[in-house]
Each structure stands twice: as C-alpha cells, then as structure tokens.
Design an enzyme around this catalytic site. Structure first.
Site, PDB file in Angstrom:
ATOM      1  N   HIS A   1      42.331  30.437 -56.111  1.00 18.09           N
ATOM      2  CA  HIS A   1      40.994  30.115 -56.628  1.00 18.09           C
ATOM      3  C   HIS A   1      39.904  30.252 -55.551  1.00 18.09           C
ATOM      4  CE1 HIS A   1      43.246  28.892 -60.018  1.00 18.09           C
ATOM      5  NE2 HIS A   1      43.451  27.645 -59.689  1.00 18.09           N
TER       6      HIS A   1
ATOM      7  N   ASP B   1      48.373  26.285 -53.807  1.00 17.86           N
ATOM      8  CA  ASP B   1      47.944  25.968 -55.167  1.00 17.86           C
ATOM      9  C   ASP B   1      46.480  26.346 -55.404  1.00 17.86           C
ATOM     10  OD1 ASP B   1      48.351  24.696 -57.760  1.00 17.86           O
ATOM     11  OD2 ASP B   1      47.094  23.052 -57.037  1.00 17.86           O
TER      12      ASP B   1
ATOM     13  N   HIS C   1      42.624  31.365 -63.411  1.00 18.87           N
ATOM     14  CA  HIS C   1      41.711  30.905 -64.469  1.00 18.87           C
ATOM     15  C   HIS C   1      40.281  30.691 -63.951  1.00 18.87           C
ATOM     16  CE1 HIS C   1      42.551  26.762 -63.051  1.00 18.87           C
ATOM     17  NE2 HIS C   1      41.426  26.435 -63.640  1.00 18.87           N
TER      18      HIS C   1
ATOM     19  N   ASP D   1      66.465  30.205 -75.885  1.00 21.08           N
ATOM     20  CA  ASP D   1      66.794  30.012 -74.477  1.00 21.08           C
ATOM     21  C   ASP D   1      66.361  31.317 -73.786  1.00 21.08           C
ATOM     22  OD1 ASP D   1      67.868  30.034 -71.994  1.00 21.08           O
ATOM     23  OD2 ASP D   1      69.940  29.654 -72.630  1.00 21.08           O
ATOM     24  N   LEU D   2      65.312  31.232 -73.003  1.00 18.06           N
ATOM     25  CA  LEU D   2      64.672  32.458 -72.488  1.00 18.06           C
ATOM     26  C   LEU D   2      65.560  33.270 -71.564  1.00 18.06           C
ATOM     27  CD1 LEU D   2      61.091  31.024 -71.891  1.00 18.06           C
ATOM     28  CD2 LEU D   2      61.835  32.541 -73.724  1.00 18.06           C
TER      29      LEU D   2
HETATM   30  C1  BG6 Z   1      45.239  24.825 -61.048  1.00 17.96           C
HETATM   31  C2  BG6 Z   1      45.981  24.032 -60.021  1.00 17.96           C
HETATM   32  O1  BG6 Z   1      45.419  26.200 -60.836  1.00 17.96           O
HETATM   33  O2  BG6 Z   1      43.834  24.523 -60.950  1.00 17.96           O
HETATM   34  C3  BG6 Z   1      45.738  22.541 -60.220  1.00 17.96           C
HETATM   35  O3  BG6 Z   1      47.374  24.292 -60.143  1.00 17.96           O
HETATM   36  C4  BG6 Z   1      44.257  22.246 -60.229  1.00 17.96           C
HETATM   37  O4  BG6 Z   1      46.385  21.789 -59.201  1.00 17.96           O
HETATM   38  C5  BG6 Z   1      43.526  23.155 -61.206  1.00 17.96           C
HETATM   39  O5  BG6 Z   1      44.086  20.883 -60.607  1.00 17.96           O
HETATM   40  C6  BG6 Z   1      42.024  22.992 -61.072  1.00 17.96           C
HETATM   41  O6  BG6 Z   1      41.399  23.696 -62.108  1.00 17.96           O
HETATM   42  P1  BG6 Z   1      39.979  23.243 -62.694  1.00 17.96           P
HETATM   43  O7  BG6 Z   1      39.649  24.296 -63.676  1.00 17.96           O
HETATM   44  O8  BG6 Z   1      40.191  21.890 -63.293  1.00 17.96           O
HETATM   45  O9  BG6 Z   1      39.052  23.194 -61.515  1.00 17.96           O
END
Ligand code: BG6
Length: 487
Positions: free
Chosen positions: A238, A233, A176, A90-91
C-alpha cells in the site's frame, strides 16, 4: 451505461472474512448501480458445507449489520441474491471441481472471473485444478488477493505457478489502495493541473511524508499478521503504491502498462537501505497495552491467539530515497502502524523555504508551503500558504492559512475500493492492478530491509497503544531537521 459483459464471477474462499465483508457488498452495489449484466452469476466456492440458501442467509445476516447507509434496498437484494450459487469444494481436490464444472456447463457465453480470496498457498493449486478440469476458457481471468508471497522467493513461486495457467494479461493482482477514489484522485491532481507540474521536483519540494495510521489492532488475525508484520502487510504494497503515484513520471496514457511502467521505474530507483543506514533510516515498533478511543486495549503480545515472544513489528517508519534526477535529495518519509492514536492516511508534500525573506525580522516566521492530501477517513486536499494578517495595526505580520478543498461534501456515495476493482476486472481494465515485475521489485527492496533487521538483530521498539508510535520514529525525521506533520 456502457455495454455490460455477461460474467460468471467465481469467488474462491467465499466463506472468508474478505468475501463476506467486502466482496459481496461490492457486488451488491455494482448490481444496484446497473454495472453488472443481469444474467451474470456469482458463484461462491468454499470448503464449508452450506446450501445456496444457507449461504444467502449468511450474506443477508451480514448485510443487516454492515449496511448502515441508505444504499440497502431489499428488492434489489433479492434480485442480487437470486444470481448467487454456492458450492462446497475442497479446493485442493481436483475431483471436487466437477461440481463447479457442472454449474459452469451451458454458460460458455459468459466471461469467467476467478477471484482467489484464499490463502496465497492455494493460488497455484486452484489454478492447476481449474486447468485440469478444463475450466479455463479464453475469456478467463484470475484475481489474486494480496499478499503475493511474503518475500521475493515465495512470490516468484506463486507467480510462476499461476502463470503456467494464465497469461500475465489475465492476472489481476489486487492492492485495494489503488481502488480507493481518493488514491485515484492523486492521478487527477498531478496530471490534470498544470499548476503543480513545474514544481513537482527536487528544485521546489523539500520532502514528502506518507502516513497510514490505523487505530485498530489485530482483529483476530494473529496467525496471518504475525508472519507478516507492518513491513510486509503495508509498506511493501500500500505505501509503496502511494509513493509511486506521487513520484512517478507522467505516463503517456492511462493504459495499464503505461502507468505500471512508470511505477516500476520508481520502485527500481528506490535506494536500498542496508548496513549502518538501517538503524538511521528505519524504525520498527510493536504496540504494548494502552488506551484506544476510551477503551483499554491489550498489547500485541497479549492479543487473542498470540504468544509472548514474537518480535513482529506493528509499526514501521522509513526514510526512503529515490535515486533519479527528479527526486535527488528529496526524502520520502513513510510511516504506518496499528493501534495508533487515530485512523488516518495522509500524504504531505512539503515545499522548500523561500530563498530570501523581504519581511521585517522578528515575529515573522515564514512556514514552508504544504500540500496535504488526506485519503481517509475524511477526504480532503489542503494547501497551506502564507498570508498577511488583515488590519491596519498588524503591519506586515504574516500567518499561515489553509486553503481547504473538501471533496467529500459534493460527492455522492463514495464507492468502496473493491467496487472499483471488481468493475475493472469485469471490464478487463488492468491499470489499477499490480504487474508481476512491480510486485517482485517491491519485494526486492523490502526484503533487503527485512533481512537487514534480522542479521543486525534490530528488534521492534515498544510503543503504547493509542499513541503515534515509538519515540525513535520522531528521532528518525528530526535527525534531518524536519518533523512529522501533525494537524
Ligand atoms: C490490508 C492489511 O491490506 O489493509 C490490513 O492487511 C490493514 O492489516 C488494511 O488493516 C488497511 O486497509 P484500509 O482500507 O482500512 O486502510
């Protein structure tokens, strides 16, 4: 192969979707390609009560369905899985970290990577509990998954908490998109080709478009998504990161801080969008029911777990401006949405028209040059140029042709973004991670828009699933005498 570091990679939230779908396959591939020392261990930590065997079986099951390519090798999988230990904790409960302490004991020679793949509300308490139990050693680093908060204030709280226990240089904030090969290729394209250097500015570029379109809907993430929406989001992180890589000044080296200093300058130079500009320069959308692929799909409000009166946006289009010498008068149009007609991410650099045409008028329309960088799903870079139609009968007739550089054809298996990023954490290379000041500056800009939408009562416009978003997003760019690039 470089010197491999011996690590204990501790994944908090090991039972979650990200860990099972992305992190474990990424670690498997790093293992397979010999990037991780064989004595390194992966320690999965989560609340679910499972034995290591049960957790390993779960991963094996997931791999069976997700590995469609030839990269799966049962022998390597068995070796990989033998490095795995699962602990149920349990963190939020400090005492429970004794279980982790026991597993780490005797492995002090290993560097410790704490990957927090949990809700951001747990970041602070996990770091605190690690510290209380004396599990933070000089080589420890912490990896934070996005989102870091949902506005400036909440991100500051998280950053303050984490920084009580970890130095900034030991904090790796993930976006990412920066781990994608194609995104890193923007650096190569811009900074290893002299060709583009003199023309990369307001004198030669008319405008830039950045589109990240998704065909998927919510995929069962209502609770998370409804509190965020496309602005928080996707745009705040991104798309702003892509914007930075395309528009930043050349860093003096690829060192983490040199690159991040340049990105920060761009974010800080973004003009705030407020007052009357909000209606002119931003569009919010929310998908209704429609057809995606050849399937009928529900609208946002009818998604699983949803409620019928949410005004969270699933689409955003923005005209952004960077107030500096290089980009004065060059709009950057950003666009992202869920349930759009197809999945693709693309950056279009649209050059200015030639100053004067020497070609006979009538029948000859000289289109501007365009550099189109397609990031996904099929990776490519194309340059659109004008060319003479060949033949004797055509006179000096011109047409636009595409110079196509298809990168994916000669690439071996393209590593997933998380492979890149995990390897960079192992190697202590922070270049592709976001620094605190960067994340916070991005929130300052995004918050202004979100607060403006709220105070002016700007609601999302509906668009049909499977389309390009609300018609007002066409109007946004057409008002400036331009249009979205459609191949
Ligand atoms: C995530 C978002 O960071 O990136 C998601 O939370 C989104 O909502 C996703 O679908 C998109 O990533 P990718 O690599 O599929 O373009």
């Amino acid at each position: 192969m470089d010197n491999l570091k011996k690590c204990d990679i501790i994944i908090f939230g090991a039972h979650g979707d990200l860990a099972l779908r992305k992190l474990m396959p990424a670690l498997y591939h790093l293992h397979q390609d010999g990037h991780i020392d064989e004595s390194s261990r992966i320690i999965g930590v989560s609340r679910e009560k499972l034995s290591t065997k049960e957790y390993s079986d779960l991963i094996s099951e997931k791999f069976q369905t997700s590995f469609k390519d030839e990269s799966y090798d049962e022998k390597i999988f068995q070796k990989f899985i033998s490095t795995l230990i699962y602990i149920s904790i349990d963190l939020t409960n400090e005492i429970e970290y004794k279980k982790l302490s026991k597993v780490l004991k005797g492995h002090e020679d290993k560097e410790r990577i704490n990957y927090l793949s949990t809700a951001p509300s747990l970041f602070g308490i996990i770091c605190k509990n690690l510290a209380q139990m004396k599990l933070i050693v000089p080589t420890s680093r912490v990896v934070l998954e996005k989102p870091i908060g949902n506005n400036l204030a909440s991100s500051q709280v998280i950053n303050d908490e984490v920084s009580k226990y970890f130095e900034e240089s030991a904090i790796y904030r993930i976006d990412h998109y920066l781990g994608k090969d194609t995104v890193q290729n923007i650096l190569a394209l811009r900074f290893s080709n002299m060709l583009f250097t003199p023309i990369w500015n307001t004198q030669y570029i008319d405008h830039i478009q950045i589109t990240v379109a998704e065909s998927v809907g919510l995929e069962g993430r209502w609770d998370y998504y409804n509190n965020y929406g496309a602005m928080r989001d996707m745009i705040q992180n991104h798309l702003l990161q892509l914007l930075c890589l395309i528009t930043m000044e050349p860093p003096s080296t690829l060192d983490g801080d040199r690159v991040r200093d340049e990105k920060l300058k761009v974010i800080r130079a973004l003009r705030f969008i407020e007052g009357d500009d909000l209606k002119l320069k931003t569009v919010r959308g929310q998908y209704g029911s429609g057809v995606s692929g050849d399937k009928s799909v529900p609208g946002y409000l009818e998604e699983d777990g949803g409620n019928s009166n949410s005004d969270t946006e699933t689409f955003v289009a923005i005209r952004a401006d960077i107030d500096n010498w290089r980009w004065h008068g060059v709009p950057i149009y950003l666009r992202t949405g869920k349930r759009m007609s197809e999945r693709y991410s693309e950056i279009v650099i649209d050059f200015k028209d030639i100053p004067h045409s020497i070609f006979p008028k009538g029948g000859v329309c000289i289109d501007s040059n365009k550099l189109v960088i397609r990031l996904q799903p099929d990776e490519s870079i194309s340059m659109f140029i004008m060319n003479k139609v060949p033949g004797l009968n055509e006179g000096m007739k011109l047409r636009q042709v595409e110079l196509d550089l298809n990168i994916s054809e000669d690439a071996p298996r393209s590593p997933d973004a998380y492979e890149h990023l995990l390897l960079d954490v192992v190697r202590s290379n922070p270049t592709l991670f976001m620094r605190r000041d960067e994340v916070e500056a991005a929130w300052v800009w995004a918050d202004k828009i979100i607060e403006g939408w709220k105070s002016q009562g700007i609601k999302p416009k509906s668009y049909k699933a499977g389309t390009c978003g609300p018609s007002s997003s066409m109007a946004l760019i057409e008002r400036d005498g331009r249009s979205w690039y459609e191949k």
